[in-house]
Design a protein around this motif. Structure first.
Motif, PDB file in Angstrom:
ATOM      1  N   HIS A 262    -127.824 -45.843 -53.321  1.00  9.28           N
ATOM      2  CA  HIS A 262    -127.194 -46.112 -54.616  1.00  9.28           C
ATOM      3  C   HIS A 262    -125.739 -46.511 -54.407  1.00  9.28           C
ATOM      4  CE1 HIS A 262    -125.760 -44.790 -58.777  1.00  9.28           C
ATOM      5  NE2 HIS A 262    -126.739 -45.633 -59.042  1.00  9.28           N
ATOM      6  N   ARG A 263    -125.072 -45.816 -53.467  1.00  8.38           N
ATOM      7  CA  ARG A 263    -123.661 -46.108 -53.224  1.00  8.38           C
ATOM      8  C   ARG A 263    -123.455 -47.362 -52.384  1.00  8.38           C
ATOM      9  NH1 ARG A 263    -120.882 -42.574 -50.478  1.00  8.38           N
ATOM     10  NH2 ARG A 263    -118.946 -43.380 -51.328  1.00  8.38           N
ATOM     11  N   LYS A 264    -124.562 -47.945 -51.907  1.00  6.25           N
ATOM     12  CA  LYS A 264    -124.453 -49.240 -51.224  1.00  6.25           C
ATOM     13  C   LYS A 264    -124.935 -50.376 -52.117  1.00  6.25           C
ATOM     14  CE  LYS A 264    -124.626 -47.878 -46.389  1.00  6.25           C
ATOM     15  NZ  LYS A 264    -125.492 -47.678 -45.212  1.00  6.25           N
ATOM     16  N   GLY A 265    -125.296 -50.050 -53.358  1.00  4.66           N
ATOM     17  CA  GLY A 265    -125.710 -51.093 -54.295  1.00  4.66           C
ATOM     18  C   GLY A 265    -127.113 -51.611 -54.055  1.00  4.66           C
TER      19      GLY A 265
ATOM     20  N   ALA B 154    -122.104 -45.546 -59.413  1.00  2.00           N
ATOM     21  CA  ALA B 154    -121.905 -45.122 -58.024  1.00  2.00           C
ATOM     22  C   ALA B 154    -120.444 -45.383 -57.663  1.00  2.00           C
ATOM     23  CB  ALA B 154    -122.823 -45.903 -57.105  1.00  2.00           C
ATOM     24  N   ILE B 155    -119.809 -44.405 -57.040  1.00  2.00           N
ATOM     25  CA  ILE B 155    -118.410 -44.580 -56.623  1.00  2.00           C
ATOM     26  C   ILE B 155    -118.389 -44.875 -55.128  1.00  2.00           C
ATOM     27  CG2 ILE B 155    -116.187 -43.424 -56.334  1.00  2.00           C
ATOM     28  CD1 ILE B 155    -116.852 -41.771 -58.826  1.00  2.00           C
ATOM     29  N   ASN B 156    -117.836 -46.004 -54.770  1.00  2.00           N
ATOM     30  CA  ASN B 156    -117.690 -46.354 -53.354  1.00  2.00           C
ATOM     31  C   ASN B 156    -116.566 -47.376 -53.241  1.00  2.00           C
ATOM     32  OD1 ASN B 156    -117.871 -47.065 -50.699  1.00  2.00           O
ATOM     33  ND2 ASN B 156    -120.089 -47.389 -50.690  1.00  2.00           N
ATOM     34  N   SER B 159    -117.384 -50.704 -51.199  1.00  2.00           N
ATOM     35  CA  SER B 159    -118.556 -51.524 -51.507  1.00  2.00           C
ATOM     36  C   SER B 159    -118.185 -52.554 -52.574  1.00  2.00           C
ATOM     37  CB  SER B 159    -119.686 -50.636 -52.028  1.00  2.00           C
ATOM     38  OG  SER B 159    -120.662 -51.424 -52.674  1.00  2.00           O
ATOM     39  N   PRO B 160    -118.768 -53.757 -52.476  1.00  2.00           N
ATOM     40  CA  PRO B 160    -118.468 -54.774 -53.485  1.00  2.00           C
ATOM     41  C   PRO B 160    -119.254 -54.592 -54.789  1.00  2.00           C
ATOM     42  CG  PRO B 160    -119.932 -55.678 -51.812  1.00  2.00           C
ATOM     43  CD  PRO B 160    -119.619 -54.274 -51.392  1.00  2.00           C
ATOM     44  N   THR B 161    -120.252 -53.695 -54.813  1.00  2.00           N
ATOM     45  CA  THR B 161    -121.132 -53.629 -55.986  1.00  2.00           C
ATOM     46  C   THR B 161    -121.146 -52.253 -56.642  1.00  2.00           C
ATOM     47  OG1 THR B 161    -122.941 -53.224 -54.438  1.00  2.00           O
ATOM     48  CG2 THR B 161    -122.695 -55.481 -55.252  1.00  2.00           C
ATOM     49  N   THR B 162    -120.055 -51.523 -56.537  1.00  2.00           N
ATOM     50  CA  THR B 162    -119.980 -50.194 -57.155  1.00  2.00           C
ATOM     51  C   THR B 162    -118.653 -50.071 -57.887  1.00  2.00           C
ATOM     52  OG1 THR B 162    -119.050 -49.415 -55.077  1.00  2.00           O
ATOM     53  CG2 THR B 162    -121.400 -49.005 -55.415  1.00  2.00           C
TER      54      THR B 162
END
Lengths: 380, 494
Positions: A262-265, B154-156, B159-162
């Motif tokens: 989830h945290r990697k999309g 999602a927290i990251n 990452s480009p998608t969070t």
């Protein structure tokens, strides 16, 4: 597009309306692009919206939460104020009317009389039909009778939101009020006025605006699918245009909110994403004009199929979707072949059997590529 | 969401609390702006009169009242020209049914024009702050990022998608942008309308039992809140009881709903966990059943909810930002009205509108602190956003509350073996628009209309002013009956 100065009449009209030429042409071009029209069509749209008599639109709120109206408040191109001050004449809208009660109802009767057969009727909310329609009344009349009466005198009806389009949330089991979509109410009564459905909860305001502007510009309805939805918005599955699709194809999934995937999309299919069985343009159009990722899957939540009858408000949130036409491939084709000779990316997709689901022009293109590929292979 | 978490005893990660809080705050700021300017102001502001205003005098007035840069002559002139062109088109649309020239409209041309100018500008600011809801909530108004046990964001930062730095600073930019408008336009406008319609501090008080719940939790359990809440009985600030946590029995045990006058089967007055609502329509009965809305009551009495209840409770609880903005608004009203206006003036229709602007400013301050709290927490290395729920065998009961833009909202759930057995929503709209209750005490709207003067019975604009001051979230029918009990007019307030 040709320059606006080639159209002095239009240019003058815009300036009188307090919109800069640049903004106006940008907006018209934007609409043309949204509709998938040739670039020059922006000018034709410009002429239509500058027609001195703004076309009348009447908005009926039935069994609704007003979320569809709220969604329109978010629109940036055009804005709500440009829409109602410059583009259309919004004659009646319960939430936005300056008057209430008798004053509002008198105005409604007057405008229906003056614009009979010419106005666009917008309905948000489902129509409660059980027990003679007693579950929803406006000014002493049932929403059912108002919907029948107002749609029979309209030029076209736009059912905005999932409730008006297919029943939506109020129609969920046990449907205590007999919540019924607008097209069904018209069918039951033999009313022939054309209906366009724009489902989604809430609908993307641009799908509504583009429909209205299409109609004003070309004096006809946009092409519709078998569920009466405009093809420019609903002809593709969400899954087909999802930015997380490569993760699905590669078998990379999030399994729980906040886990590593989830945290990697990664793809949300295993969390119950209904993208594979829901037709909508959410991933390409996005919401609120805030850039990338502004739609449910983009923020990390599975699509729940709000625009699709039999999916949204029906199938539990985390139940896996039915895969309509596509399964993840077992093997992947090689893409980086020798320069100048190898298959193209699109041809590679054909090899993987993925483009088989593409429709219309897409299929034709695939066939051509297929031939080319065969040709190059035979040379080798 | 909160009712299920409460039933399961499930804690919510800090990041999820802050993200939810930012969404709630941004949504409410948007909602309050739209309500005042687009859904209520035209009860007080005459657009046709605004067309006759002198644009230079209007700009000068605006500049005297506020430091807002958008009050320049050019900006005012642009707005006025836009309105003139619109009116000249002859197609007045939704504005055609307005109360222009009504005897209860008392503002000068210039004040009307200044308000109309801000009506147009407000559209831009409500859009901007709502983008925060879009970024975190996926789409609006039906957001889709919340989950039982946290949020789906999602927290990251890598990452480009969070949710990453770009998204966080987009949110901050939007929050910062709206502050000037809320403090220097909306708060000023409501104070000015209040001062120029000072007699309206005498009308529309109605039920003075005020109920408000604490919100914006700052811990995982719901025991510490950024915004306090509680109950004030009889309009007496000395009779304030704070609601302290998600498990406070003072709130949990004192909510009931009556259906004596509602179109449901029976005549009971029950706790939400015990209710079963079966529709039974009878049409309008003056002394019997006459509404789809139930009559919620607190400690057996009707209670008013909404920004006024919230602001009074926060003020009494000593909440510093609330005190700051209440004092600022009252000082401006006093100076414009030329007389000292105290907090007692808030018990009125116009006070309810002023309280909404105060709350809007308080929420703007709170949004800034919530954003900082989220970023600080992420900086500590905490990226958790979700605690997975598990549903045990047997029966669990839970409730969750939220101080929504229109007031205290609570959801009540009974779960049996992982399946919902009962669910009841007791929402702000029903607290305020409910009919008479089990003791036949009038509902909040009903009580607020008593004593309202009506200049023209055919056009009861004054009634709308009071009903709209509650920010009704429903289309509701108001039936005015003269003393001989003949219905004289029906008004639909939306």
């Amino acid at each position: 597009m040709s320059d606006l100065k080639d159209y002095p009449d239009i240019a003058d009209g815009i300036e009188k309306k307090g919109i800069s030429r640049r903004d106006f042409m940008k907006f018209c071009t934007g609409v043309a692009v949204t509709l998938g029209l040739p670039f020059g069509m922006g000018t034709q749209i410009a002429e239509a919206v500058l027609n001195p008599k703004r076309p009348p639109v009447i908005w009926l709120a039935a069994q609704a939460c007003t979320g569809c109206t709220e969604a329109l408040l978010r629109s940036n191109h055009p804005t709500l104020e440009h829409l109602i001050l410059d583009l259309i004449s919004l004659e009646y809208h319960e939430t936005l009317n300056a008057g209430s009660g008798k004053q509002a109802e008198d105005w409604l009767r007057k405008t229906i009389k003056e614009n009979k057969g010419k106005y666009i009727l917008v309905v948000d909310g489902s129509i409660p039909v059980k027990d003679g329609g007693i579950y929803g009344k406006i000014g002493g009349k049932t929403m059912l009778s108002l919907c029948e009466d107002m749609s029979s005198q309209a030029a076209a009806v736009i059912a905005i939101g999932s409730c008006a389009s297919w029943g939506g949330m109020p129609s969920a089991d046990p449907n205590p009020t007999g919540a019924t979509p607008v097209y069904q109410v018209l069918q039951n009564k033999g009313i022939k006025t054309p209906v366009i459905n724009i489902p989604t909860c809430p609908p993307n305001p641009y799908n509504f605006l583009s429909t209205v502007l299409y109609y004003l510009t070309f004096k006809k309805l946009p092409e519709l699918d078998d569920k009466l939805r405009p093809k420019f918005a609903f002809s593709r599955l969400i899954h087909d245009n999802c930015e997380r699709r490569p993760h699905f194809d590669a078998g990379r999934f999030a399994v729980q909110f906040g886990d590593e995937g989830h945290r990697k999309g990664y793809c949300l299919y295993k969390l119950g994403c209904k993208g594979p069985e829901t037709h909508n343009n959410c991933p390409t159009l996005l919401f609120n004009d805030v850039g990338s990722g502004a739609w449910p899957v983009g923020t990390g939540h599975p699509c729940f199929g709000c625009s699709e009858k039999g999916v949204g408000f029906t199938v539990p949130l985390h139940t896996p979707a039915k895969l309509k036409d596509i399964t993840p491939p077992v093997n992947f084709p090689g893409i980086a072949e020798k320069r100048g000779k190898g298959v193209t990316v699109a041809a590679a997709a054909v090899v993987a059997g993925l483009a088989g689901a593409a429709i219309g022009a897409g299929v034709a293109t695939s066939k051509k590529l297929d031939k080319k590929k065969t040709g190059s292979e035979s040379k080798e | 969401m909160r009712s299920v978490e409460n039933a399961l005893g499930l804690e919510v990660p800090l990041n999820a609390q802050y993200i939810r809080n930012i969404i709630m705050g941004a949504h409410a700021v948007h909602d309050h702006i739209v309500h005042f300017y687009h859904l209520a102001a035209l009860d007080w502001v005459d657009i046709v009169s605004a067309l006759k205003a002198d644009a230079r005098a209007t700009a000068a007035l605006g500049q005297k009242l506020s430091s807002w840069a958008g009050n320049s002559y050019e900006a005012v002139k642009t707005s006025q020209d836009k309105l003139k062109t619109f009116v000249a088109s002859g197609q007045l649309g939704i504005y055609g049914s307005g109360y222009w020239g009504h005897p209860a409209m008392k503002l000068s041309h210039e004040v009307n024009m200044l308000a109309a100018h801000h009506y147009l500008q407000a559209l831009e600011y409500q859009r901007e702050i709502n983008k925060v809801v879009g970024i975190l909530g996926s789409k609006t108004p039906h957001i889709q990022n919340v989950a039982v046990g946290g949020v789906a964001n999602a927290i990251n930062m890598d990452s480009p998608t969070t949710l990453n730095m770009e998204r966080l600073y987009y949110i901050k930019t939007l929050i910062d942008k709206v502050g000037d408008f809320v403090e220097n336009v909306m708060l000023i406008d409501t104070a000015a309308v209040g001062a120029f319609y000072a007699e309206w501090t005498n009308y529309g008080a109605g039920v003075m039992n005020y109920l408000s719940v604490p919100d914006m939790p700052m811990d995982t359990k719901g025991t510490v809140f950024a915004l306090p809440g509680g109950y004030i009985a009889d309009g007496d600030v000395g009779k304030f009881t704070a609601i302290k946590s998600y498990n406070d029995s003072f709130f949990r045990d004192n909510v009931r709903e009556s259906i004596k006058h509602s179109w449901y089967d029976g005549e009971w007055n029950k706790h939400p966990w015990e209710e079963e609502t079966v529709p039974k329509y009878t049409d309008f009965q003056d002394n019997g059943k006459y509404s789809w809305v139930k009559a919620p009551n607190f400690m057996g009495k009707p209670a008013q909810v909404g920004p006024l209840a919230n602001v009074l409770c926060m003020y009494v609880a000593g909440h510093a930002p609330t005190k700051k903005y209440v004092d600022k608004a009252l000082a401006l009203v006093s100076s414009l009205a030329g007389a000292k206006v105290g907090i007692g003036a808030l018990h009125s229709s116009i006070g309810r509108i002023a309280a909404r602007s105060v709350r809007c400013a308080v929420l703007y301050d709170t949004l800034k602190t919530q954003w900082q709290a989220l970023v600080d927490n992420i900086a500590k290395g905490d990226v958790k956003t979700f605690n997975p729920p598990t549903f045990p065998k047997g029966e669990q009961r839970g409730y969750g509350y939220h101080e929504a833009p229109r007031g205290a909202l609570s959801h009540w759930i009974v779960i049996k073996d992982g399946i919902i057995k009962n669910y009841q929503a007791v929402v702000p709209g029903t607290w305020n628009s409910g009919p008479r209750n089990h003791t036949d005490a009038p509902g909040v709207y009903e009580a607020a209309l008593v004593g309202t003067p009506v200049a023209d019975p055919e056009k009861p604009l004054e009634v709308l002013r009071t009903i709209h001051s509650f920010d009704p979230c429903i289309a509701c029918a108001i039936h005015l009956v003269d003393k001989d009990r003949h219905e004289i007019v029906r008004v639909k307030a939306v």
